[in-house]
Design an enzyme around this catalytic site. Structure first.
Site, short mmCIF file in Angstrom:
data_model
loop_
_atom_site.label_atom_id
_atom_site.label_comp_id
_atom_site.label_asym_id
_atom_site.label_seq_id
_atom_site.Cartn_x
_atom_site.Cartn_y
_atom_site.Cartn_z
N ARG A 71 0.82 -1.21 0.00
CA ARG A 71 0.00 0.00 0.00
C ARG A 71 0.86 1.27 0.00
O ARG A 71 0.52 2.28 -0.63
CB ARG A 71 -0.93 -0.01 1.22
N HIS A 75 0.47 4.49 -2.53
CA HIS A 75 0.30 5.88 -2.09
C HIS A 75 1.43 6.77 -2.58
O HIS A 75 1.22 7.91 -2.96
CB HIS A 75 0.19 5.95 -0.57
N ASN A 104 -3.32 8.65 5.02
CA ASN A 104 -2.16 7.92 5.52
C ASN A 104 -2.28 7.52 6.98
O ASN A 104 -1.42 6.85 7.51
CB ASN A 104 -0.90 8.78 5.34
N THR A 106 -3.83 5.34 8.15
CA THR A 106 -3.84 3.89 8.28
C THR A 106 -2.66 3.22 7.59
O THR A 106 -2.64 2.02 7.45
CB THR A 106 -5.17 3.33 7.74
N HIS A 206 -6.00 -5.64 -2.82
CA HIS A 206 -6.85 -5.86 -1.65
C HIS A 206 -7.08 -7.34 -1.37
O HIS A 206 -7.96 -7.69 -0.60
CB HIS A 206 -8.18 -5.12 -1.82
C1 HEM Z 1 -8.37 1.95 -6.59
C2 HEM Z 1 -8.45 2.71 -5.56
C3 HEM Z 1 -8.14 2.29 -4.15
C4 HEM Z 1 -8.86 2.65 -3.07
C5 HEM Z 1 -10.11 3.51 -3.04
C6 HEM Z 1 -8.22 2.04 -1.93
C7 HEM Z 1 -8.64 2.20 -0.63
C8 HEM Z 1 -8.11 1.54 0.45
C9 HEM Z 1 -8.58 1.70 1.80
C10 HEM Z 1 -9.69 2.63 2.25
C11 HEM Z 1 -7.87 0.83 2.57
C12 HEM Z 1 -8.05 0.56 4.05
C13 HEM Z 1 -7.48 1.61 4.93
C14 HEM Z 1 -7.88 1.28 6.35
O1 HEM Z 1 -9.04 1.49 6.69
O2 HEM Z 1 -7.02 0.77 7.11
C15 HEM Z 1 -6.95 0.14 1.71
C16 HEM Z 1 -6.06 -0.81 2.15
C17 HEM Z 1 -5.13 -1.41 1.32
N1 HEM Z 1 -4.91 -1.10 0.00
FE1 HEM Z 1 -6.06 0.05 -1.18
N2 HEM Z 1 -7.16 1.33 -2.34
C18 HEM Z 1 -7.05 1.45 -3.69
C19 HEM Z 1 -6.06 0.91 -4.48
C20 HEM Z 1 -5.03 0.13 -4.03
C21 HEM Z 1 -3.92 -0.28 -4.84
C22 HEM Z 1 -3.68 0.13 -6.27
C23 HEM Z 1 -3.15 -1.08 -4.04
C24 HEM Z 1 -1.86 -1.78 -4.39
C25 HEM Z 1 -1.60 -2.27 -5.57
C26 HEM Z 1 -3.78 -1.15 -2.76
C27 HEM Z 1 -3.33 -1.89 -1.70
C28 HEM Z 1 -3.90 -1.89 -0.45
C29 HEM Z 1 -3.45 -2.77 0.63
C30 HEM Z 1 -2.37 -3.84 0.54
C31 HEM Z 1 -4.21 -2.45 1.75
C32 HEM Z 1 -4.09 -3.06 3.15
C33 HEM Z 1 -3.06 -2.28 3.92
C34 HEM Z 1 -2.75 -2.83 5.29
O3 HEM Z 1 -3.23 -3.91 5.64
O4 HEM Z 1 -1.98 -2.17 6.01
N3 HEM Z 1 -4.92 -0.38 -2.78
N4 HEM Z 1 -7.10 0.61 0.42
C1 LIG Z 2 2.37 6.60 9.67
C2 LIG Z 2 2.11 8.04 9.87
O1 LIG Z 2 2.99 8.88 9.80
N1 LIG Z 2 0.87 8.35 10.11
C3 LIG Z 2 0.44 9.70 10.32
C4 LIG Z 2 -0.78 9.99 9.46
O2 LIG Z 2 -1.27 11.27 9.76
C5 LIG Z 2 -1.62 11.52 11.12
C6 LIG Z 2 -2.15 12.93 11.22
O3 LIG Z 2 -3.17 13.13 10.28
C7 LIG Z 2 -0.40 11.33 12.02
O4 LIG Z 2 -0.77 11.50 13.38
C8 LIG Z 2 0.15 9.93 11.80
O5 LIG Z 2 1.32 9.77 12.56
#
Ligand code: HEM
Ligand SMILES: CC(=O)N[C@H]1CO[C@H](CO)[C@@H](O)[C@@H]1O
Ligand SMILES: *[C@@H]1O[C@H](CO)[C@@H](O)[C@H](O)[C@H]1NC(C)=O
Ligand SMILES: *[C@@H]1O[C@H](CO)[C@@H](O)[C@H](O)[C@H]1NC(C)=O
Length: 358
Positions: A71, A75, A104, A106, A206
């Protein structure tokens, strides 16, 4: 004797499988100007192996790190290009960096730490000016995907570190929210020259990782999104009794920690977590691609590798452009030299070509 012959046969078979799978993964988009495969072959031939073995150990201990690093790469590239600006700390004067923007919140700190540790390790093994931070990030993402069960692919290298981070507004503008529909997603990706195949394949990221309740709570409350499977919604409500409960769930309910094609099976069962996921199966433009990937994992892997290389080349800084090789991924070099950390966005610009001469 017989077992030795069998062993040799097995080895030969394994080699065959390896070479055929690497040649099938060879479909690759055009390589961006200034980047190349084998960029470090002379400078530090062991660089990629160092990254891989570090992550092999780290991900064995914490599988979530694989998702976090994948992720992080997404980003970084979507905001102001793959320049590792995502890694920069904010300024003490109060300038907020990309890291501190709401999407960010998360991003896991384990990912930032792994990049810092890798940077230090490569410094020791290869010398400080070898592997840039935006070179590290796509390598770490690639190895994470592979270690979680996904494809391996070659990553063109040679990116330089950017000197400034994007504004909070720019971050929000570049990263589509999880409430986006396919029209909005195609629009956002189109600006980066990514198409419908890229959208569906990259969303397959995802297949690993987690999401927190606020990212999908609007699909449960005040009323349940009708496109969501009722049993699935019931499960999610146990995890998230309220829209903003501080809790999390797996992105892929079937195989949460494995990089495979089950995410697309989830979508076909209306068990996608975000609107941005589920709409890929509702929208006629992307539905056939979802179906194809759900039944054919190698088609998914092939397109994923292709699209990742494409994504990893968005607005890269190379050769004649202005960038540097940061000594620390979280601070531009001039600020490190000044020793006060109070770095400003207007930095001494290091000529790329010059900084690369060893
Ligand atoms: C297409 C638009 C995308 C949207 C709207 C989106 C949105 C999100 C959101 C909202 C989360 C969860 C954040 C949270 O609540 O913790 C997430 C997690 C994640 N996304 Fe996406 N994402 C997108 C594209 C991508 C792409 C292109 C990748 C990588 C190729 C990706 C990889 C991931 C991964 C691996 C996680 C899990 C992260 C973790 O477990 O720490 N996403 N994404
Ligand atoms: C990992 C990281 O730096 N997260 C930051 C994301 O943004 C918030 C504020 O919006 C910071 O408190 C976090 O440390
Ligand atoms: C997608 O979302 C936009 C903005 O919310 C909306 O205007 C549009 O009608 C939606 N498109 C489809 C096909 O649902
Ligand atoms: C978090 O989710 C788990 C199930 O995934 C649930 O048992 C627990 O009660 C939830 N915690 C909160 C605070 O709601």
């Amino acid at each position: 004797m017989a077992s030795r012959a069998a062993g040799a046969l097995l080895l030969a078979a394994a080699l065959l499988v390896c070479s055929s799978s690497s040649s099938s993964a060879a479909r690759m988009p055009p390589i961006a100007k200034g980047l190349s495969l084998g960029y470090y072959d002379e400078r530090c031939p062991q660089a990629e192996a160092i990254v891989f073995s570090f992550l092999q150990e780290a991900i064995a201990k914490d599988v979530g790190l694989a998702a976090a690093l994948l992720r992080l790469h997404f980003h970084d590239c979507f905001v102001q290009g793959c320049d590792a600006s995502i890694l920069l700390d904010g300024t003490p004067a109060g300038g907020k960096s990309e890291k501190q923007a709401p999407p960010n919140l998360t991003l896991r700190s384990s990912a930032f730490k792994a990049v810092d540790d890798l940077r230090a390790l490569l410094d020791r093994e290869c010398g400080g000016t070898v592997l840039s931070c935006p070179g590290l990030v796509p390598l770490a993402a690639r190895d994470s995907v592979h270690l979680a069960g996904g494809p391996w692919y070659q990553v063109p290298l040679g990116r330089l570190d950017g000197l400034k981070f994007a504004s909070q507004e720019a971050v929000l503008d570049a990263l589509p929210p999880p409430s986006s529909n396919v029209t909005e997603l195609l629009q956002a990706l189109g600006k980066l020259k990514l198409d419908d195949n890229d959208l569906v394949a990259l969303s397959g990221g995802h297949t690993v990782g987690i999401a927190h309740c606020p990212s999908f709570g609007d699909r449960l409350y005040p009323k349940q999104d009708e496109t969501m499977d009722k049993w699935f919604a019931g499960q999610l409500k146990l995890t998230c009794p309220k829209k903003d409960t501080d809790n999390s769930t797996a992105n892929d309910i079937r195989t949460p920690d494995v990089f495979d094609n089950k995410y697309y099976v989830d979508l076909m069962n209306r068990q996608g977590l975000f609107t941005s996921d589920q709409d890929l199966y509702s929208d006629a433009r992307t539905k056939p691609i979802v179906t194809k990937f759900a039944v054919d994992q190698s088609a998914f892997f092939d397109q994923f590798a292709f699209s990742m290389v494409k994504m990893g080349q968005i607005e890269v800084l190379t050769g004649k452009q202005q960038g540097q090789i940061r000594k620390r991924c979280s601070v531009p070099n001039a600020a490190v030299a000044a020793g006060d950390g109070a770095w400003s966005v207007v930095e001494t610009v290091v000529d790329a070509a010059e900084s690369l001469v060893l």
